[in-house]
Motif scaffolding. Sequence first.
Motif, short mmCIF file in Angstrom:
data_model
loop_
_atom_site.label_atom_id
_atom_site.label_comp_id
_atom_site.label_asym_id
_atom_site.label_seq_id
_atom_site.Cartn_x
_atom_site.Cartn_y
_atom_site.Cartn_z
N ARG A 41 -6.72 1.05 -0.87
CA ARG A 41 -8.16 0.80 -0.73
C ARG A 41 -8.52 0.41 0.71
O ARG A 41 -9.53 0.84 1.23
N LYS A 43 -7.00 1.22 3.42
CA LYS A 43 -6.91 2.41 4.26
C LYS A 43 -8.15 3.30 4.08
O LYS A 43 -8.74 3.77 5.05
N GLU A 44 -8.53 3.47 2.84
CA GLU A 44 -9.68 4.33 2.53
C GLU A 44 -10.97 3.76 3.13
O GLU A 44 -11.72 4.46 3.82
N TRP A 45 -11.22 2.49 2.91
CA TRP A 45 -12.49 1.91 3.33
C TRP A 45 -12.54 1.70 4.84
O TRP A 45 -13.61 1.79 5.43
N GLY A 47 -11.16 3.74 6.96
CA GLY A 47 -11.43 5.09 7.46
C GLY A 47 -12.91 5.45 7.33
O GLY A 47 -13.48 6.11 8.19
N TRP B 65 -6.49 12.61 0.33
CA TRP B 65 -6.70 12.22 1.73
C TRP B 65 -6.97 13.46 2.56
O TRP B 65 -6.37 14.50 2.33
N PRO B 76 -9.11 6.86 11.34
CA PRO B 76 -8.13 7.03 10.25
C PRO B 76 -8.60 8.10 9.28
O PRO B 76 -9.81 8.36 9.19
N PRO B 77 -7.68 8.70 8.54
CA PRO B 77 -8.10 9.74 7.58
C PRO B 77 -8.97 9.15 6.48
O PRO B 77 -8.82 8.00 6.09
N ARG B 78 -9.91 9.97 6.02
CA ARG B 78 -10.79 9.53 4.94
C ARG B 78 -10.31 10.13 3.62
O ARG B 78 -9.51 11.06 3.60
#
Lengths: 161, 121
Positions: A41, A43-45, A47, B65, B76-78
């Motif tokens: 999470r 990493k996703e947020w 990004g 991803w 960073p990758p989304r």
Amino acid sequence: VTAAERAVAELGRADRVILRLAATLVRLACRRLPEPERTKRQKEWTGELYGPLTDPDLRWWIRRAWATVLYAADQQRTIHALPGTRSRRVLRPSRATPGLLLPVTAFVAGGVIFWVAGVINARALGGGVFGGVAVVFAICDVFVRLRDRRSNRGGRGKDAA
Amino acid sequence: MWLDLCRLAGVKMTDTLERVLRVFLEDPTAARYGYELMKAAKIQSGTLYPMLARLAEEGLVVSAWEPHQEEAGGRPPRKWYKLTGDGVATARQELAEYAEARHAFTPGSTARLRPAPGSTR
């Protein structure tokens, strides 16, 4: 290369400050998640933070900055609403806060009493108060430890059920 | 929300979910990012992600991803989200039922439907 990607490459100093602030908010929110989910999470947020910050539809910088911070801050709500997460049990804020609060309050209150005792220039009274504060501190510590141990036992029971 | 007639698998149908599904259905083959969905559906991140998680849990949405891009400027990758085949069919059906139910509840409608228990109306 899209306009947004170009904007990412040309981020200014203020943008980087906002990004750092928003990333910190995301990290704090994710602390409440159990480990495999937390990394994913975060990493996703993190990004996604570049999305509002480089959004060409938001004309003013202050609006982009606000949207970025709002995106990050609102993840606190996400954490509590995610299905299957037991966010409150991971951190147990309601239990952790009084655990710190009691000794700190006792220490501050004791300090005030000690200072007042010093002001009225009564050494014997000051020494007594200092000793009293130490005892209160120790009692609070024992009380908090006992309660934590009891609540941990209760928490495990609930989890197992 | 008193209108509690439609259920999308295990997910409760709401106005916000309706908006998100409509965004997905504009182009069911397109992958959407979180912020893109937020903007298009006009909802906050704290509403969107729990919704996406529930849809993913029901197998109606898949996520992946984005591939690493050199041109991304250090971003960073989304993660993108897309409706599954089952998700497209279910979303279309549920949206139609939801619209129908909502129409039935509008003032002046001749349909006789009872509101959900505990509703304010």
